[in-house]
Design a protein around this motif. Structure first.
Motif, PDB file in Angstrom:
ATOM      1  N   PRO A  14       6.627  -9.298   7.809  1.00  0.00           N
ATOM      2  CA  PRO A  14       5.472  -8.918   8.830  1.00  0.00           C
ATOM      3  C   PRO A  14       4.793  -7.443   8.412  1.00  0.00           C
ATOM      4  O   PRO A  14       5.383  -6.644   7.538  1.00  0.00           O
ATOM      5  CB  PRO A  14       6.183  -8.819  10.163  1.00  0.00           C
ATOM      6  N   ALA A  15       3.788  -7.351   8.798  1.00  0.00           N
ATOM      7  CA  ALA A  15       2.808  -6.178   8.437  1.00  0.00           C
ATOM      8  C   ALA A  15       3.729  -4.923   9.259  1.00  0.00           C
ATOM      9  O   ALA A  15       4.408  -5.158  10.107  1.00  0.00           O
ATOM     10  CB  ALA A  15       1.572  -6.101   9.326  1.00  0.00           C
ATOM     11  N   GLY A  16       3.792  -3.861   8.484  1.00  0.00           N
ATOM     12  CA  GLY A  16       4.577  -2.733   8.713  1.00  0.00           C
ATOM     13  C   GLY A  16       5.954  -2.570   8.041  1.00  0.00           C
ATOM     14  O   GLY A  16       6.489  -1.646   8.067  1.00  0.00           O
ATOM     15  N   VAL A  46       4.115   0.274   2.304  1.00  0.00           N
ATOM     16  CA  VAL A  46       3.879  -0.498   3.519  1.00  0.00           C
ATOM     17  C   VAL A  46       3.184  -1.814   3.352  1.00  0.00           C
ATOM     18  O   VAL A  46       2.185  -1.599   2.543  1.00  0.00           O
ATOM     19  CB  VAL A  46       3.456   0.465   4.517  1.00  0.00           C
ATOM     20  N   LEU A  47       3.403  -2.655   4.007  1.00  0.00           N
ATOM     21  CA  LEU A  47       2.508  -4.218   3.991  1.00  0.00           C
ATOM     22  C   LEU A  47       1.518  -3.715   5.174  1.00  0.00           C
ATOM     23  O   LEU A  47       1.949  -3.611   6.267  1.00  0.00           O
ATOM     24  CB  LEU A  47       3.287  -5.102   4.475  1.00  0.00           C
ATOM     25  N   ALA A  62       0.968  -1.097   0.030  1.00  0.00           N
ATOM     26  CA  ALA A  62       0.027   0.261   0.229  1.00  0.00           C
ATOM     27  C   ALA A  62       0.730   1.383   0.119  1.00  0.00           C
ATOM     28  O   ALA A  62       2.000   1.338   0.737  1.00  0.00           O
ATOM     29  CB  ALA A  62      -1.223   0.061   1.325  1.00  0.00           C
ATOM     30  N   PHE A  63       0.388   2.401  -0.613  1.00  0.00           N
ATOM     31  CA  PHE A  63       1.101   3.485  -0.695  1.00  0.00           C
ATOM     32  C   PHE A  63       1.418   4.163   0.772  1.00  0.00           C
ATOM     33  O   PHE A  63       0.440   4.195   1.444  1.00  0.00           O
ATOM     34  CB  PHE A  63       0.380   4.492  -1.650  1.00  0.00           C
ATOM     35  N   ALA A  64       2.473   4.254   1.151  1.00  0.00           N
ATOM     36  CA  ALA A  64       2.639   5.122   2.366  1.00  0.00           C
ATOM     37  C   ALA A  64       2.271   6.378   2.346  1.00  0.00           C
ATOM     38  O   ALA A  64       1.931   7.125   3.385  1.00  0.00           O
ATOM     39  CB  ALA A  64       4.183   4.847   2.967  1.00  0.00           C
ATOM     40  N   ASP A  65       2.242   7.307   1.245  1.00  0.00           N
ATOM     41  CA  ASP A  65       1.994   8.548   1.196  1.00  0.00           C
ATOM     42  C   ASP A  65       1.096   8.860  -0.143  1.00  0.00           C
ATOM     43  O   ASP A  65       1.005   7.899  -0.941  1.00  0.00           O
ATOM     44  CB  ASP A  65       3.319   9.442   0.964  1.00  0.00           C
ATOM     45  N   ASN A  66       0.531   9.851  -0.316  1.00  0.00           N
ATOM     46  CA  ASN A  66      -0.085  10.408  -1.429  1.00  0.00           C
ATOM     47  C   ASN A  66       0.776  10.344  -2.717  1.00  0.00           C
ATOM     48  O   ASN A  66       1.696  10.763  -2.479  1.00  0.00           O
ATOM     49  CB  ASN A  66      -1.153  11.654  -1.237  1.00  0.00           C
ATOM     50  N   GLY A 108      -2.499   4.567   1.670  1.00  0.00           N
ATOM     51  CA  GLY A 108      -3.264   3.480   2.034  1.00  0.00           C
ATOM     52  C   GLY A 108      -3.856   2.599   0.970  1.00  0.00           C
ATOM     53  O   GLY A 108      -4.176   1.397   0.712  1.00  0.00           O
ATOM     54  N   LYS A 109      -3.812   3.266  -0.258  1.00  0.00           N
ATOM     55  CA  LYS A 109      -4.297   2.391  -1.374  1.00  0.00           C
ATOM     56  C   LYS A 109      -3.399   1.325  -1.975  1.00  0.00           C
ATOM     57  O   LYS A 109      -2.221   1.719  -1.970  1.00  0.00           O
ATOM     58  CB  LYS A 109      -4.376   3.574  -2.762  1.00  0.00           C
TER      59      LYS A 109
END
Length: 245
Positions: free
Chosen positions: A104-106, A89-90, A70-74, A225-226
């Protein structure tokens, strides 16, 4: 053994290929003591490659595997330029169907914009090409990775139909449904071939085709988050400490 591997990774006791080891593997092991690798499988069933080699000493995620990030920023093709850093980011653990946690997540995956293709007339959407080259665990440990966006041409872009819908909706408001249908056909001429000229002009009286041609395509925009998918260009190795538990 699965829980052991998960615990090792989450504790940060791993070594990526190309990074100095945190602790050397015991080279005095006899062949009988060395675990034979088993093949596990990624969750994403459409992935061209799903095999992942797992042993007590090392995990190898085979080239061709697909990972969801997922995108960490716009992000936007309107403002991005070649050379810009991009971080992902995962949102959840990346693990096998057999329930072995691989990353792991993160975990962060960083990359660089290698090319931005701007919007063009005939509803040609903007495209972003990104090279993924670094993994950063939640513990701060870093490693190298080689991956690209998982898409038809390895680019981030809006779908062709999003641009077509924009052109058609605008045209219907001005000239009516017939012209709107012509705009749909005209807008995708560049995608499906010039033969559409023979259909687009009669359907919309020429208006749809012309309107389709004067519209520029859409930029690709993503909020933090996308989620997108990436594909490994090369095998990705994780070496595990065998004395960490």
């Amino acid at each position: 053994m699965k829980k052991t591997i998960a615990a090792i990774i989450l504790a940060g006791f791993i070594n990526f290929t190309g990074i100095p080891a945190l602790a050397d593997i015991d080279m005095n092991q006899t062949p009988a003591q060395t675990q034979t690798a088993r093949i596990e499988h990624s969750y994403y069933k459409k992935s061209p490659v799903r095999s992942i080699s797992v042993s007590e000493e090392k995990i190898t995620i085979k080239a061709g595997n697909v990972i969801k990030i997922a995108f960490a920023d716009n992000f936007s093709t309107k403002t991005a330029k070649e050379g810009d850093p991009v971080s992902f980011v995962l949102n959840e653990d990346f693990k096998t169907m057999e329930d072995t946690i691989l990353l792991p997540a993160g975990t962060m995956i960083n990359g660089t914009v290698t090319e931005i293709v701007p919007t063009k007339y005939w509803n040609r959407n903007a495209q972003a090409f990104i090279k993924l080259n670094e993994v950063v665990l939640p513990t701060g440990q870093r490693g190298d990775i080689s991956a690209r966006v998982y898409s038809k041409n390895s680019a981030l872009k809006k779908s062709t139909w999003a641009a077509v819908g924009k052109a058609a909706g605008y045209t219907v408001g001005l000239f009516g449904i017939g012209a709107g249908i012509g705009a749909i056909i005209g807008a995708i001429v560049g995608e499906v071939g010039i033969a559409c000229l023979a259909i687009g002009m009669p359907v919309g009286g020429g208006v749809g085709l012309i309107t389709g041609s004067v519209f520029k395509g859409l930029n690709y925009n993503a909020k933090a988050g996308k989620e997108i998918k990436i594909q490994l260009n090369e095998d990705f190795d994780i070496t595990l400490r065998n004395d960490a538990v």
